[in-house]
Motif scaffolding. Structure first.
Motif, PDB file in Angstrom:
ATOM      1  N   UNK A  46       0.803  -1.229   0.000  1.00 10.78           N
ATOM      2  CA  UNK A  46       0.000   0.000   0.000  1.00 10.78           C
ATOM      3  C   UNK A  46       0.833   1.276   0.000  1.00 10.78           C
ATOM      4  N   UNK A  47       2.167   1.144  -0.129  1.00  8.75           N
ATOM      5  CA  UNK A  47       3.016   2.332  -0.236  1.00  8.75           C
ATOM      6  C   UNK A  47       3.719   2.418  -1.588  1.00  8.75           C
ATOM      7  N   UNK A  48       3.427   1.483  -2.485  1.00  6.18           N
ATOM      8  CA  UNK A  48       3.981   1.548  -3.829  1.00  6.18           C
ATOM      9  C   UNK A  48       5.124   0.607  -4.116  1.00  6.18           C
ATOM     10  N   UNK A  49       5.602  -0.137  -3.106  1.00  9.99           N
ATOM     11  CA  UNK A  49       6.650  -1.115  -3.357  1.00  9.99           C
ATOM     12  C   UNK A  49       6.081  -2.318  -4.103  1.00  9.99           C
ATOM     13  N   UNK A  50       6.877  -2.853  -5.006  1.00  7.68           N
ATOM     14  CA  UNK A  50       6.488  -4.019  -5.786  1.00  7.68           C
ATOM     15  C   UNK A  50       7.358  -5.196  -5.355  1.00  7.68           C
ATOM     16  N   UNK A  51       6.755  -6.384  -5.297  1.00  8.58           N
ATOM     17  CA  UNK A  51       7.449  -7.599  -4.876  1.00  8.58           C
ATOM     18  C   UNK A  51       7.367  -8.610  -6.018  1.00  8.58           C
ATOM     19  N   UNK A  52       8.521  -8.938  -6.584  1.00 11.91           N
ATOM     20  CA  UNK A  52       8.583  -9.880  -7.701  1.00 11.91           C
ATOM     21  C   UNK A  52       9.065 -11.221  -7.167  1.00 11.91           C
ATOM     22  N   UNK A  53       8.250 -12.241  -7.338  1.00 12.54           N
ATOM     23  CA  UNK A  53       8.583 -13.557  -6.806  1.00 12.54           C
ATOM     24  C   UNK A  53       9.397 -14.388  -7.779  1.00 12.54           C
ATOM     25  N   UNK A  54      10.718 -14.460  -7.542  1.00 11.98           N
ATOM     26  CA  UNK A  54      11.571 -15.382  -8.301  1.00 11.98           C
ATOM     27  C   UNK A  54      11.590 -16.690  -7.514  1.00 11.98           C
ATOM     28  N   UNK A  81      10.919 -36.759  -3.462  1.00 14.93           N
ATOM     29  CA  UNK A  81      10.297 -37.735  -4.353  1.00 14.93           C
ATOM     30  C   UNK A  81       9.163 -37.044  -5.100  1.00 14.93           C
ATOM     31  N   UNK A  82       8.864 -37.525  -6.297  1.00 13.72           N
ATOM     32  CA  UNK A  82       7.901 -36.836  -7.157  1.00 13.72           C
ATOM     33  C   UNK A  82       6.559 -36.608  -6.476  1.00 13.72           C
ATOM     34  N   UNK A  83       6.088 -37.567  -5.699  1.00  9.37           N
ATOM     35  CA  UNK A  83       4.780 -37.426  -5.058  1.00  9.37           C
ATOM     36  C   UNK A  83       4.785 -36.359  -3.964  1.00  9.37           C
ATOM     37  N   UNK A  84       5.974 -35.961  -3.504  1.00 13.11           N
ATOM     38  CA  UNK A  84       6.087 -34.977  -2.427  1.00 13.11           C
ATOM     39  C   UNK A  84       6.523 -33.602  -2.928  1.00 13.11           C
ATOM     40  N   UNK A  85       6.469 -33.377  -4.225  1.00 12.75           N
ATOM     41  CA  UNK A  85       6.950 -32.112  -4.783  1.00 12.75           C
ATOM     42  C   UNK A  85       5.865 -31.033  -4.708  1.00 12.75           C
ATOM     43  N   UNK A  86       5.896 -30.314  -3.592  1.00 15.86           N
ATOM     44  CA  UNK A  86       4.935 -29.239  -3.353  1.00 15.86           C
ATOM     45  C   UNK A  86       5.665 -27.998  -2.835  1.00 15.86           C
ATOM     46  N   UNK A  87       6.786 -27.661  -3.513  1.00 16.87           N
ATOM     47  CA  UNK A  87       7.580 -26.495  -3.126  1.00 16.87           C
ATOM     48  C   UNK A  87       7.793 -25.543  -4.299  1.00 16.87           C
ATOM     49  N   UNK A  88       6.999 -25.719  -5.350  1.00 19.46           N
ATOM     50  CA  UNK A  88       6.961 -24.747  -6.430  1.00 19.46           C
ATOM     51  C   UNK A  88       5.965 -23.664  -6.030  1.00 19.46           C
ATOM     52  N   UNK A  89       6.188 -22.434  -6.486  1.00 19.67           N
ATOM     53  CA  UNK A  89       5.269 -21.349  -6.137  1.00 19.67           C
ATOM     54  C   UNK A  89       5.139 -20.390  -7.316  1.00 19.67           C
ATOM     55  N   UNK A  90       3.893 -20.132  -7.719  1.00 16.97           N
ATOM     56  CA  UNK A  90       3.616 -19.170  -8.785  1.00 16.97           C
ATOM     57  C   UNK A  90       2.675 -18.067  -8.314  1.00 16.97           C
ATOM     58  N   UNK A  91       2.314 -18.090  -7.024  1.00 16.52           N
ATOM     59  CA  UNK A  91       1.316 -17.147  -6.515  1.00 16.52           C
ATOM     60  C   UNK A  91       1.814 -16.489  -5.237  1.00 16.52           C
ATOM     61  N   UNK A  92       1.912 -15.161  -5.250  1.00 16.19           N
ATOM     62  CA  UNK A  92       2.250 -14.414  -4.043  1.00 16.19           C
ATOM     63  C   UNK A  92       1.246 -13.284  -3.861  1.00 16.19           C
ATOM     64  N   UNK A  93       1.154 -12.823  -2.625  1.00 15.32           N
ATOM     65  CA  UNK A  93       0.175 -11.800  -2.285  1.00 15.32           C
ATOM     66  C   UNK A  93       0.698 -11.000  -1.096  1.00 15.32           C
ATOM     67  N   UNK A  94       0.756  -9.664  -1.228  1.00 20.53           N
ATOM     68  CA  UNK A  94       1.138  -8.836  -0.091  1.00 20.53           C
ATOM     69  C   UNK A  94      -0.099  -8.521   0.737  1.00 20.53           C
ATOM     70  N   UNK A  95       0.037  -8.652   2.067  1.00 16.15           N
ATOM     71  CA  UNK A  95      -1.065  -8.278   2.954  1.00 16.15           C
ATOM     72  C   UNK A  95      -0.522  -7.994   4.347  1.00 16.15           C
ATOM     73  N   UNK A  96      -0.765  -6.785   4.827  1.00 14.03           N
ATOM     74  CA  UNK A  96      -0.499  -6.410   6.214  1.00 14.03           C
ATOM     75  C   UNK A  96       0.937  -6.729   6.648  1.00 14.03           C
ATOM     76  N   UNK A  97       1.902  -6.295   5.841  1.00 18.57           N
ATOM     77  CA  UNK A  97       3.304  -6.439   6.207  1.00 18.57           C
ATOM     78  C   UNK A  97       3.913  -7.797   5.933  1.00 18.57           C
ATOM     79  N   UNK A  98       3.154  -8.681   5.308  1.00 17.70           N
ATOM     80  CA  UNK A  98       3.642 -10.025   4.998  1.00 17.70           C
ATOM     81  C   UNK A  98       3.461 -10.312   3.509  1.00 17.70           C
TER      82      UNK A  98
END
Length: 300
Positions: free
Chosen positions: A122-130, A170-187
């Motif tokens: 809410x102050x204009x900073x942009x956060x790019x998720x690499x 292991x392939x069945x446990x691969x849940x550490x990819x991330x394509x979605x981020x959201x800024x809210x209340x300092x986090x």
């Protein structure tokens, strides 16, 4: 020039129960219609859906000059957005209008390994998720924080996941990819893309300040799809998790309540590879696709 500030890793972990998604099939729902239902039936018969068949979805433009749009955020100026390319493209933020026309190109003074999301505070900073992590083997996940008016000064929010011990799991446990981020209340919230089982999106947070962090696992959401972006309405009462040709809609009094709610699943079959989402009002959601299509979805 980059500014760095190292902060001790977060320790506390709060995990709540999974929320199960439900498909909205009621005739009077504000999130579905007979047209959408017919599109889903056609899909079962082997017919391809069309974007024009999706209730409340309207194509408003096309991003011909943006390579593989993979995220979407407001700029703070009416009628304009930030977007960026997917894995393998140049570290450029594109400022576009409501029809997808490029108004400006902002070169960011960093390397791009796999930019997947962009969000704004809410102050204009942009956060790019690499934080794209297709093989779940990265140890250099980072969110870049910058003011678009001075893109040569970039701060880094480095992160690791508290529950990842193998690179890659292991392939069945691969849940550490991330394509979605959201800024809210300092986090900065991160919603994972479950490449293993395709059934759970984990929700992590890191502070929005530069430093090195162990992300805090907040909750796990039962999502029968792979999340590609996240958007919160201006009043904070509706969260959309976008996935490929579908979205999951959560509602509640605040974000904490929303993350405990049962989502409604809405088909976007025929829209294309939906990758970016942002609200411009409590009722209007803009959606971008990797193919460059630009849509609005209208909530009633």
């Amino acid at each position: 020039m980059r500014a760095f500030l190292f902060v001790p890793a977060l320790a506390a972990t709060l995990i709540s129960g999974c929320s199960e998604a439900q498909t909205n099939q009621s005739e009077g729902s504000s999130m579905a219609s007979e047209t959408t239902g017919q599109s889903e039936q056609d899909g079962k018969k082997g017919k391809k859906g069309k974007a024009t068949d999706i209730a409340n979805l309207t194509q408003v433009g096309k991003m011909d000059e943006v390579p593989e749009s993979s995220g979407l955020a407001l700029t703070g100026e009416n009628g304009t957005f930030f977007t960026h390319g997917d894995d393998g493209n140049q570290p450029i933020l594109y400022k576009i209008d409501t029809e997808g026309e490029v108004l400006a190109r902002i070169e960011v003074a960093v390397k791009s390994q796999d930019w997947e999301s962009v969000t704004r505070d809410n102050t204009g900073n942009v956060y790019i998720g690499d934080v794209g992590n297709n093989n779940n083997d990265r140890k250099n996940l980072v969110i870049y924080r910058l003011n678009p008016l001075n893109p040569q000064i970039v701060q880094e929010i480095k992160l690791k996941y508290p529950d990842q011990t193998e690179f890659a799991p292991k392939k069945k446990d691969r849940n550490f990819d991330c394509e979605a981020t959201l800024w809210h209340d300092g986090q900065v919230y991160l919603f994972t893309k479950d490449r293993g089982r395709g059934e759970t999106s984990k929700v992590y947070t890191v502070p929005d300040q530069p430093g090195s962090y162990t992300a805090q696992l907040r909750t796990k959401l039962a999502i029968p799809g792979q999340v590609t972006d996240a958007a919160l309405s201006p009043d904070g009462r509706r969260l959309v998790l976008l996935a490929r040709e579908e979205m999951f809609v959560f509602e509640g009094e605040n974000l904490a309540a929303i993350l405990k709610a049962k989502p409604t699943q809405i088909s976007l079959k025929g829209a294309g590879q939906t990758e970016g989402a942002v609200f411009t009002s409590n009722q209007t959601l803009y959606i971008s696709t990797e193919q460059g299509r630009f849509y609005t979805y209208q909530f009633e």
